[in-house]
Design a protein around this motif. Structure first.
Motif, PDB file in Angstrom:
ATOM      1  N   GLU A   9       0.832  -1.216   0.000  1.00  0.00           N
ATOM      2  CA  GLU A   9       0.000   0.000   0.000  1.00  0.00           C
ATOM      3  C   GLU A   9       0.864   1.264   0.000  1.00  0.00           C
ATOM      4  N   LEU A  10       2.009   1.161   0.707  1.00  0.00           N
ATOM      5  CA  LEU A  10       2.874   2.340   0.843  1.00  0.00           C
ATOM      6  C   LEU A  10       3.488   2.797  -0.470  1.00  0.00           C
ATOM      7  N   VAL A  11       3.610   1.857  -1.434  1.00  0.00           N
ATOM      8  CA  VAL A  11       4.267   2.240  -2.694  1.00  0.00           C
ATOM      9  C   VAL A  11       3.274   2.403  -3.838  1.00  0.00           C
ATOM     10  N   GLU A  12       2.004   2.559  -3.480  1.00  0.00           N
ATOM     11  CA  GLU A  12       1.024   2.801  -4.543  1.00  0.00           C
ATOM     12  C   GLU A  12       1.297   4.171  -5.187  1.00  0.00           C
ATOM     13  N   PRO A  13       0.909   4.315  -6.465  1.00  0.00           N
ATOM     14  CA  PRO A  13       1.134   5.604  -7.131  1.00  0.00           C
ATOM     15  C   PRO A  13       0.563   6.763  -6.306  1.00  0.00           C
ATOM     16  N   THR A  35       5.338   1.163 -17.045  1.00  0.00           N
ATOM     17  CA  THR A  35       4.787   2.219 -17.898  1.00  0.00           C
ATOM     18  C   THR A  35       3.521   2.821 -17.289  1.00  0.00           C
ATOM     19  N   GLU A  36       2.865   2.042 -16.399  1.00  0.00           N
ATOM     20  CA  GLU A  36       1.658   2.596 -15.740  1.00  0.00           C
ATOM     21  C   GLU A  36       2.010   3.404 -14.495  1.00  0.00           C
ATOM     22  N   GLY A  37       3.328   3.544 -14.212  1.00  0.00           N
ATOM     23  CA  GLY A  37       3.729   4.346 -13.057  1.00  0.00           C
ATOM     24  C   GLY A  37       3.677   3.600 -11.732  1.00  0.00           C
ATOM     25  N   ARG A  38       3.612   2.271 -11.797  1.00  0.00           N
ATOM     26  CA  ARG A  38       3.628   1.479 -10.561  1.00  0.00           C
ATOM     27  C   ARG A  38       5.049   0.977 -10.319  1.00  0.00           C
ATOM     28  N   LEU A  39       5.333   0.612  -9.062  1.00  0.00           N
ATOM     29  CA  LEU A  39       6.666   0.077  -8.762  1.00  0.00           C
ATOM     30  C   LEU A  39       6.838  -1.258  -9.483  1.00  0.00           C
ATOM     31  N   ASP A  40       7.953  -1.366 -10.211  1.00  0.00           N
ATOM     32  CA  ASP A  40       8.231  -2.616 -10.923  1.00  0.00           C
ATOM     33  C   ASP A  40       8.946  -3.565  -9.948  1.00  0.00           C
ATOM     34  N   ARG A  41       8.159  -4.458  -9.357  1.00  0.00           N
ATOM     35  CA  ARG A  41       8.676  -5.301  -8.273  1.00  0.00           C
ATOM     36  C   ARG A  41       9.772  -6.247  -8.730  1.00  0.00           C
ATOM     37  N   THR A  42       9.620  -6.777  -9.943  1.00  0.00           N
ATOM     38  CA  THR A  42      10.623  -7.724 -10.436  1.00  0.00           C
ATOM     39  C   THR A  42      11.948  -6.998 -10.636  1.00  0.00           C
ATOM     40  N   ILE A  68      13.935   3.577   3.381  1.00  0.00           N
ATOM     41  CA  ILE A  68      12.741   4.323   2.982  1.00  0.00           C
ATOM     42  C   ILE A  68      11.498   3.643   3.563  1.00  0.00           C
ATOM     43  N   LEU A  69      11.450   2.323   3.412  1.00  0.00           N
ATOM     44  CA  LEU A  69      10.195   1.630   3.725  1.00  0.00           C
ATOM     45  C   LEU A  69      10.003   1.278   5.210  1.00  0.00           C
ATOM     46  N   HIS A  70      11.060   0.805   5.873  1.00  0.00           N
ATOM     47  CA  HIS A  70      10.846   0.236   7.203  1.00  0.00           C
ATOM     48  C   HIS A  70      10.273   1.189   8.246  1.00  0.00           C
ATOM     49  N   PRO A  71      10.776   2.428   8.320  1.00  0.00           N
ATOM     50  CA  PRO A  71      10.172   3.325   9.319  1.00  0.00           C
ATOM     51  C   PRO A  71       8.683   3.558   9.035  1.00  0.00           C
ATOM     52  N   LYS A  72       8.318   3.621   7.742  1.00  0.00           N
ATOM     53  CA  LYS A  72       6.906   3.861   7.398  1.00  0.00           C
ATOM     54  C   LYS A  72       6.064   2.623   7.729  1.00  0.00           C
ATOM     55  N   ILE A  73       6.626   1.445   7.484  1.00  0.00           N
ATOM     56  CA  ILE A  73       5.891   0.213   7.798  1.00  0.00           C
ATOM     57  C   ILE A  73       5.684   0.120   9.313  1.00  0.00           C
TER      58      ILE A  73
END
Ligand code: ATP
Length: 205
Positions: A43-47, A66-73, A92-97
């Motif tokens: 959820e945290l990395v949604e556009p 191309t849709e502006g989403r995080l490319d997980r692969t 970046i992510l852990h403090p927010k999680i």
């Protein structure tokens, strides 16, 4: 005036394919509130979210589809190959999680809740929980289950397992252990007995 009751917080962890989601669903069926760190991370990395912009600033525009989403692969391959980048992403992510998990715990209106944190030990988030519940599965069983579920080679599963805490380290940190080496019926009965234990423990809170 009675002091506010504290919800007992159980951190559920285990190696890849050990059965965390299966165990969490079992507790969910008993009415136990579930908080899922992986879901929060998604959820945290949604556009439009600040975290996605921070990630783009570090990794560059190639980290987006191309849709502006995080490319997980793409990002998994990058951080797998580069320890420094992995740490930057985690910073970046852990403090927010953690912040989000704390907020969700504060809203729980139940005797206890389960927080599923696959990388609980690896990310040093033990302070978020009161007890650690480890789902323990023999490594050959983990490899078989993940290879079948995700259509991966055994070697690919082993490479992922090599980046995670060892089975021994997990067991050493556990307050409670569910051994998931048998059928789903046996698993359900382990979950039930732990549920009663947690209700008893939460009475003491
Ligand atoms: P991940 O780390 O990849 O998120 P996980 O730890 O959440 O995985 P699950 O997805 O719950 O693990 O389980 C892995 C696979 O093994 C799933 O396909 C699940 O249905 C299956 N599985 C889990 N426990 C058992 C069991 N006791 N008997 C048979 N299959 C099982």
């Amino acid at each position: 005036m009675t002091a506010a009751r504290h919800t007992l917080v159980i951190g559920l962890t285990g190696g890849i394919g050990s059965g965390k989601s299966t165990v969490a669903s079992g507790f969910g069926r008993l009415g136990v509130p579930l908080i899922d760190a992986d879901l929060i991370a998604r959820e945290l990395v949604e556009p439009g979210k600040a975290a996605l912009e921070e990630i783009r600033a570090v990794f560059g525009p190639e980290c987006l589809t191309t849709e502006g989403r995080l490319d997980r692969t793409w990002i998994s391959e990058k951080i797998f190959a580069d320890e420094k980048l992995r740490r930057q992403l985690e910073a970046i992510l852990h403090p927010k999680i953690s912040k989000r998990i704390k907020a969700l715990i504060a809203d729980v209106q139940a005797a206890y809740c389960i927080v599923v944190i696959p990388l609980l030990l690896e990310t040093g988030q033990q302070n978020l929980v009161d007890r650690i519940l480890v789902v323990d599965t023999p490594e050959n069983e983990q490899i078989k289950r993940v290879a079948a579920r995700d259509k991966l080679s055994h070697n690919a599963v082993i490479r992922i397992m090599d980046t995670q805490a060892t089975r021994e380290a997990r067991l050493a940190a556990a307050d409670d252990i569910i051994v998931n080496d048998s059928d789903l019926e046996t698993l359900t009965s382990h979950i039930r007995s732990l549920h009663h234990r947690y209700l008893e423990l939460s009475n003491g809170n």
